[in-house]
Design an enzyme around this catalytic site. Structure first.
Site, short mmCIF file in Angstrom:
data_model
loop_
_atom_site.label_atom_id
_atom_site.label_comp_id
_atom_site.label_asym_id
_atom_site.label_seq_id
_atom_site.Cartn_x
_atom_site.Cartn_y
_atom_site.Cartn_z
N GLU A 44 50.74 73.74 85.67
CA GLU A 44 49.72 73.88 84.24
C GLU A 44 48.75 72.33 85.99
OE1 GLU A 44 49.29 74.99 82.82
OE2 GLU A 44 51.31 76.51 81.95
N HIS B 261 45.84 73.91 87.67
CA HIS B 261 44.77 74.00 86.05
C HIS B 261 44.01 72.29 86.01
CE1 HIS B 261 45.32 78.29 85.41
NE2 HIS B 261 46.48 78.21 85.24
N HIS C 168 41.95 71.38 88.84
CA HIS C 168 40.28 72.17 88.95
C HIS C 168 39.43 71.71 87.68
CE1 HIS C 168 39.08 76.94 89.48
NE2 HIS C 168 38.38 75.77 89.89
ZN LIG Z 1 47.91 79.99 84.46
#
Ligand SMILES: [Zn+2]
Length: 599
Positions: free
Chosen positions: A392, A395, A398
């Site tokens: 996570e 993510h 990003h």
């Molecule tokens: Zn994912």
């Protein structure tokens, strides 16, 4: 942890909760923002039919739309996250309802913009872009709209297609209603020899049982039930295939696969190349299956033996503090800047760590433009949850990099790339753990964990991608599609993929009938491309260091400012070639080599 021991939201130490005030600091501010957004809807509809008036009007409309969406999403994300932290909170339920109807109104009010731009002569749009510097930031957005123009039909036909679009979701709705509401699954036995009702939720857990009788009973119960309902399940899948063929023909594509991939400007060669390369590497999967048979000590390996762990579970506890430290150490190769941001995420109210009464289950990363990302966890002191934390945060960072580097229009990354950063982090974590672990049993556990990701995320999803290709082709060619035909395709694929050391039980032929993703056509291959890219990128980072990190950061900062394949190329990963998949499979082979020597 049993439910009555769970803390209420108020009892949770705020140190372990996210800080939603960074988005909206109080209800008064929420109300005010809601009023602003509400009143701006009308302003945006005023541009309808006027976009071609001048480059200034066009820019004004798009820029106002972006500023409007930033505010709308902030309301939406804030309200939903408030609800997720305690779904029983009626105030949060109220906020979500209000913002949902606002969203519906906004979507309807803005729906004219893209069709109107699409109706422009290309030359007008180009001259607008050349004459108005402000419009430059929309260049890629325009190009993407114009790119798809050749598949747009005359106005009346588009209207007809839009009407048909109303029932395009029917097959998927019927499938979901049938599987989740109407289908009656039989009783089976669990690990403790209790009789329980089989559900889609407990099926995988039963397949992971150490008791082969439990696995076999669950497997047979599931597929015999699907067999009894084969006519319904075949009809509903066939109607989904026909819907895809209808849309493909209407928009004048050569195949359903091409029609689908074109939406993201992914060349069909990526799909074909993936299938071909994985097919060439099937001997590795066969070796893995043989190893599984040996490690489980079975005379016969069956299809229902594929999920049970080959290695005993590690019951070592990993506290959140230890989990964070492991992730920090593992992500060191990403450099100081990345680690600094990771620390910021750990310390500045990005993460909601523990479970509480009414909290949404699972884990995600989400957020809104202009504010740091957020991560929801239900952390339970296991190594698996440490992997979830790394995933996570991948993510989240990003999103952080893309938000910081891109204008709103390009800030979110496309689905094709969505799982790359999260998997890079997981892959760096497993590499780190393997580096610091000498204990043989622990190594076996870690290697098994990683190899299972290859089997389920790469091989299995590509097998499904092949199934989708073949089933669509049948309808495209006008051939008869019966349950027998679909069963045969799926059975043959299983034989091909898993090799000679497993008994491919006949019942596996019905597996296609229970895959929900087949109702989002040509989606599953992205698990495989995302996974291969991530493994290839993490290997480069470990081998080449700084230069690979610099390239990776360019990728993280790109959002959707370029087409997905181009964005990925910044890291040196070219998904139109077989190299990244081959590189990822080399990692699988090395794991296999080591595991074979450990047993
Ligand atoms: Zn994912």
């Amino acid at each position: 942890m049993s439910n009555n021991k769970l803390k209420t939201r108020e009892e949770i130490n705020p140190e372990y909760t996210w800080n939603l005030n960074d988005m909206i600091s109080n209800l008064g501010e929420w109300e005010q923002l809601f009023e602003t957004v509400y009143s701006e809807i009308e302003v945006l509809t005023n541009y309808q039919g006027r976009l071609m008036e001048s480059s200034k009007t066009l820019y004004e409309c798009l820029n106002n739309k972006d500023n409007f969406l930033v505010k709308l999403y902030r309301l939406m994300v804030f309200s939903n996250m408030n609800l997720h932290q305690d779904t029983n909170n009626t105030d949060s339920q109220g906020l979500v309802q209000k913002v949902s109807s606002l969203q519906v109104n906004a979507a309807a009010a803005l729906s004219y913009i893209e069709p109107e731009i699409m109706s422009f002569e290309n030359s007008i749009l180009i001259s607008y872009m050349n004459s108005n510097k402000d419009l430059e930031k929309y260049k890629h957005y325009f190009e993407d709209i114009l790119r798809q123009k050749s598949h747009i039909l005359p106005k009346e036909q588009e209207e007809l297609l839009a009407l048909a679009g109303d029932f395009a979701g029917t097959p998927s709705n019927i499938f979901s209603m049938f599987m989740n509401a109407d289908l009656i699954l039989p009783e089976v036995i669990d690990d403790n020899h209790n009789t329980i009702t089989l559900t889609h939720g407990n099926y995988l857990k039963l397949l992971k049982s150490a008791d082969s009788k439990v696995r076999k009973t669950a497997f047979e119960a599931m597929f015999n039930t699907l067999d009894r309902n084969k006519n319904t399940l075949t009809s509903v899948y066939l109607s989904s295939l026909k819907k895809d063929v209808f849309e493909m023909r209407a928009r004048k594509f050569d195949s359903c696969c091409e029609a689908n991939l074109d939406g993201k400007n992914i060349n069909i060669s990526v799909y074909d190349n993936l299938i071909e390369t994985v097919n060439e590497s099937l001997p590795l999967l066969h070796r893995y299956v043989s190893l599984r048979k040996k490690m489980l000590g079975l005379d016969e390996l069956h299809m229902y033996d594929l999920y049970t762990p080959m290695v005993k579970d590690m019951d070592e506890k990993v506290s959140f503090e230890n989990g964070k430290n492991l992730v920090k150490e593992a992500l060191m190769p990403l450099g100081e800047e990345y680690l600094g941001l990771l620390n910021k995420g750990f310390n500045d109210g990005w993460i909601d760590v523990y479970e509480n009464k009414g909290k949404r289950s699972g884990a995600y990363s989400w957020g809104t433009y202009g504010v740091h990302p957020y991560v929801l966890l239900n952390y339970q002191d296991t190594l698996n949850n440490t992997f979830t934390l790394a995933h996570e945060m991948g993510h989240a960072l990003h999103s952080y990099y893309s938000d910081e580097s891109q204008p709103f229009i390009y800030h979110s990354y496309p689905i094709f790339l969505a799982e790359v950063a999260s998997t890079v982090n997981e892959s760096l974590l497993i590499n780190h753990l393997l580096k610091i672990t000498t204990d043989k049993e622990k190594r076996k556990y870690l290697i098994n964990h990683y190899m299972e990701s290859f089997r389920t995320t790469l091989y299995r999803q590509v097998m499904f991608a092949e199934f989708e290709c073949k089933s669509h082709e049948l309808v495209e060619k006008g051939e008869a599609v019966t349950s027998d035909v679909l069963n045969q395709i799926h059975y043959d694929l299983n034989k091909k993929y898993y090799g000679k050391d497993i008994i491919v039980d006949e019942l596996i032929k019905f597996e296609w009938a229970r895959i929900p993703h087949f109702y989002t056509s040509f989606y599953v291959y992205q698990y495989a491309t995302g996974f291969s890219s991530a493994v290839a990128i993490s290997q480069q980072i470990l081998e080449k260091g700084e230069s690979a990190v610099t390239n990776y950061k360019t990728f993280l900062k790109s959002g959707s400012s370029k087409y997905p394949l181009e964005t990925l190329k910044a890291t040196g990963v070219d998904m139109t070639t077989s190299a990244p998949i081959k590189n990822a499979l080399k990692v699988f082979e090395a794991l296999l080599d080591e595991m074979e020597t450990l047993v």
